[in-house]
Structures are given as C-alpha cells and as structure tokens.
Design a protein around this motif. Structure first.
Motif, short mmCIF file in Angstrom:
data_model
loop_
_atom_site.label_atom_id
_atom_site.label_comp_id
_atom_site.label_asym_id
_atom_site.label_seq_id
_atom_site.Cartn_x
_atom_site.Cartn_y
_atom_site.Cartn_z
N VAL A 134 0.84 -1.28 0.04
CA VAL A 134 -0.01 -0.11 0.13
C VAL A 134 1.05 1.42 -0.04
CG1 VAL A 134 -1.79 1.23 1.13
CG2 VAL A 134 -1.62 -1.30 1.34
N VAL A 135 0.69 2.11 -1.06
CA VAL A 135 1.58 3.48 -0.92
C VAL A 135 0.67 4.66 -1.07
CG1 VAL A 135 3.23 4.34 -2.49
CG2 VAL A 135 2.93 1.88 -2.51
N ALA A 136 0.82 5.53 -0.29
CA ALA A 136 0.36 7.01 -0.11
C ALA A 136 1.36 7.69 -1.11
CB ALA A 136 0.49 7.67 1.11
N GLU A 137 0.89 7.94 -2.21
CA GLU A 137 1.46 8.84 -3.43
C GLU A 137 1.06 10.25 -3.46
OE1 GLU A 137 0.78 6.55 -6.85
OE2 GLU A 137 1.90 4.76 -6.19
N SER A 138 2.05 11.00 -3.58
CA SER A 138 1.83 12.86 -3.61
C SER A 138 2.87 12.91 -4.76
CB SER A 138 2.30 13.20 -2.23
OG SER A 138 2.36 14.51 -2.39
N THR A 140 4.84 15.52 -4.70
CA THR A 140 6.15 16.26 -4.23
C THR A 140 6.85 15.40 -3.49
OG1 THR A 140 4.48 17.03 -2.26
CG2 THR A 140 4.47 18.51 -4.25
N THR A 141 6.37 14.26 -2.91
CA THR A 141 7.16 13.24 -2.17
C THR A 141 7.46 12.03 -2.57
OG1 THR A 141 5.32 12.75 -0.64
CG2 THR A 141 6.64 14.81 -0.06
N ARG A 142 8.30 11.19 -2.08
CA ARG A 142 8.45 9.63 -2.67
C ARG A 142 7.38 9.08 -1.78
NH1 ARG A 142 13.36 9.06 -1.31
NH2 ARG A 142 13.28 7.75 0.81
N GLY A 143 6.68 8.07 -2.20
CA GLY A 143 5.67 7.34 -1.75
C GLY A 143 5.98 6.66 -0.46
N LEU A 144 4.90 6.80 0.49
CA LEU A 144 5.13 6.37 1.74
C LEU A 144 4.44 4.82 1.71
CD1 LEU A 144 4.50 9.46 3.78
CD2 LEU A 144 6.81 8.44 3.51
N THR A 145 4.71 3.82 2.52
CA THR A 145 4.35 2.47 2.21
C THR A 145 4.01 1.61 3.54
OG1 THR A 145 6.59 1.42 2.23
CG2 THR A 145 5.70 2.19 0.08
N ALA A 146 3.17 0.78 3.08
CA ALA A 146 2.80 -0.23 4.25
C ALA A 146 2.43 -1.42 3.69
CB ALA A 146 1.78 0.21 5.27
#
Length: 411
Positions: A134-138, A140-146
């Motif tokens: 699961v990736v929180a994508e934006s 302006t930033t690199r994707g944050l994952t779980a």
C-alpha cells in the motif's frame, strides 16, 4: 514467536511498533504492536514432523513505527527466520522462536521527517488480502508504504500533511485508489476495493542481453511503483508477484515475463537481486538507462524496449559481502577487479541515503589483484553504511558492485 523492538542508537525499547510476519506457507499473519518494554509475541502456524517439531519454514518480519525508518528499508534487508530453531519453554509448555533475528533495531528518521501522523485502513472484499503493498502517493514526495496483514489491515506511518492517493499493488489485482487530505492528526477509514472492471490485467515482458558476462546467465527483473523509487539507494518497493527471477518467468535466452500487473507508473529494475550481475556497460549505450513504464487499467501487453544490458558485477569482498556486517572499527573496503578499466570510484552512503565519504580515481593495480581503500568517514553507533564501487573506462561506467551488498555497521 517473540522478540524486542528497540532504538538502534540509544538501545531504548520502542513502544507501539507494528510487527508483521510473512510465511511462504501461510502468507501474512495478523499485525501486533510492541508493549512498553518493546516486547512483542504472537502465535504462528507451523508444519510439523513425526515428532511434533516444526520443520524448516521461513518467516520474514516487517517492522514500522512512528518517527522510525521501516525495517526492511533503506540499506537494510530482512534475514529470514527458520521455524525449526524453536526452543521448548518447559514451564509454559510452549515452543518459541526467540533469536537474534526476532529482535529488531530501528533507525530514527531525520528530525525533519519526525512528528507526523499515520494513514490506516484495510482492503475490502478480497479473497486473499494479505501482503499487498500500500502506497500513499503525492506529486511532491516519495511514496510512503505499508503492507497489509492477514485481515487486509494496514498503517502507513510518518505521513507529512498534504494531498495523497492511496494505492494498492500486487500481482493479479486492480484496486481503486482512495484520496486522502492529510493533516497533523491520524487519518483512518481508508477502504481499498477491487476494481469492478472484468478485464484482465497487463503482461510486461522484455529481453536481457548479457554483455561480457560469465557463469549461469540468469538474472532478475522487478517492477517497483515509481513513487517508491529512491535514486540514491537505487531501489524501490517490489510488490508481491511483480518480479521475474524464477525459471518459469525468465528463460535461459534472456526473455522475461511478468503477468497480472495492475495499472500504475513503474520503474523496471534489471539485475536487482544479488545474482552476480549489474546494469551496464557504458552509460551512453541504449539498454542502460533507467526504464519507466506506465500501465493503463485493463488488459494489454507492454514490451520493454530496448533490451536490458547486464554485465558481471564487481565482487564485493569485505565488508558486507553476504549481508550487513557488524564491525568494531572502521573497515578497509575491499573489492574484486574488472579487466581493462582506468580507475575506480568508491562512495559510502548512510542509511538515510546521504553521501558521507568518497575516494575517487583509484588506480586499477595489478591485473587480478583485489583492490582496497581504508574507510575514513563517519562510523556512528546505530547507523548503517554501504560502500559502492564503480569502474570506469574512457569516462564511462563499465561495471559496479551490486546494489544490495557492502552494508556494514558499528557493533
């Protein structure tokens, strides 16, 4: 299985860390949290022999926590834990796995990346919801994952304020994204659901040319969501099923295929695993550039072109030839030679991707001899480092050490 989660530098226990275990046999287990002493404990299923003892079965841990870099992540890879190493606790009558591998030290994030809230939710209506990236994508930033647990639940820690789309990646499923506007408070209730489209997913294929290579000509290709790719670390998060390394997906002639690819933007990484090969040679030749592809939703085929060019990697001799290596003193960095090169550059990065030391224009020496240089950079307790060596001829890169080797830390 039980263990402790603690701070890599202060050695203080970490409360509220999330521990997720994966098994080739049973998939993901339900995530658990560490207590005030950093301890965690959870039951796991195990195949048994005729005496009731667990047979060899490998477990991989994933650990995340507020204000800390996830494990595995950065320079660190996870060593798989063998269930046949269980110990009988006679007073409890339980078989327990409690080894050095079940204790995990987490690295604190830089101060500028601390103090943020989390995004949590679950994947609904999937028959097998565990193990999804699961990736929180934006923009302006690199994707944050779980990664989702057995019930499809997930928590993405350390999310700065801003607008995101939460995506799920795994072979064989297409999930609709969920928009999130993140503030300085936790965001819950994300629900990722499978797309209602009945179309099949994409197949991605290509070819790999082995240039000046030796040994078994078998390498690997992986698709990583482009939002997770780190240009300094030269790696990203590989969703389950989106790699080609096994013989049924990568044949002896260098053809490879990855099926069931969901929609998204991907970086295609060749020779990503520790297999004795790296991308190259020569940066100015087609087949050596970083490849990015966009997969639309629905059925289709994508041919990656031109073919990847890979060559023999420089041997990583010491430290960290086979995995992260604990050292009492700054090391001598040692690697194997390449033929007909003019010089080598050595760079050392820390676990946050910062270049901390370099030694450039190192002469090749006698043919066949190992090369080395004394490391004279930072060597802080609780920090991990990686040395990388690149060989050059006529100003162009010829080959290098492999991206996952050469990691060391102060014991």
């Amino acid at each position: 299985m039980q263990g402790q989660i603690f701070d890599a530098q202060s050695l203080e226990p970490i409360e509220g860390a999330q521990i997720l275990a994966f098994s080739d046999h049973a998939g993901a287990y339900e995530a658990v949290l560490s207590d005030a002493s950093g301890m965690y404990r959870f039951p796991i299923t195990a195949r048994r022999d005729d005496h009731g003892l667990p047979v060899q079965q490998l477990i991989t841990l994933h650990v995340s926590a507020p204000d800390y870099q996830s494990f595995p992540g950065g320079l660190r890879t996870a060593e798989r834990i063998d269930l046949s190493t269980v110990v009988l606790y006679a007073d409890e009558g339980t078989l327990t796995v409690d080894t050095a591998q079940t204790d995990v030290a987490l690295l604190a994030l830089p101060e500028s990346e601390q103090g943020f809230a989390s995004i949590s939710g679950r994947i609904d209506r999937l028959r097998w919801p565990s193990g999804v990236l699961v990736v929180a994508e934006s923009p302006t930033t690199r994707g944050l994952t779980a990664i989702t647990d057995r019930d499809g639940a997930f928590t993405i820690f350390n999310v700065p304020p801003g607008s995101y789309e939460v995506h799920g990646y795994a072979a064989g499923i297409q999930l609709d994204p969920w928009p999130v506007f993140m503030e300085q408070v936790p965001y819950g209730g994300v629900r990722l659901r499978e797309s209602e489209s009945e179309e099949e997913l994409h197949t991605v294929s290509g070819h790999m040319n082995f240039i000046a290579a030796s040994g078994a000509l078998q390498s690997s290709v992986a698709l990583v969501p482009a939002s997770t790719y780190d240009e300094v670390m030269m790696r990203g998060e590989v969703p389950i099923g989106l790699s080609a390394a096994a013989s049924d997906r990568f044949d002896q002639s260098g053809n490879w295929t990855i099926g069931g690819v969901p929609a998204g933007d991907y970086i295609v990484l060749a020779a990503f695993q520790n297999d004795g090969f790296v991308r190259g040679p020569y940066d100015d030749i087609l087949g050596n550039q970083l490849v990015r592809i966009s997969i639309p939703e629905g059925e289709g085929n994508v041919e990656v072109s031109p073919a990847f060019r890979v060559t023999d990697a420089l041997d990583t001799i010491a430290p960290g030839a086979e995995g992260p290596e604990a050292l009492a003193a700054p090391p001598t960095l040692t690697w194997g030679p390449a033929r007909n090169v003019e010089h080598y550059d050595v760079m050392v990065f820390d676990a946050h991707g910062k270049l901390v030391w370099e030694a450039l224009d190192i002469a090749p020496g006698e043919e066949g001899d190992y090369l080395s240089v004394a490391y004279d950079g930072p060597f802080q307790p609780g920090m991990y480092y990686q040395f990388r060596v690149t060989a050059y001829r006529s100003g162009s890169r010829v080959t290098s050490t492999e991206a996952l080797r050469g990691v060391f830390y102060r014991e």
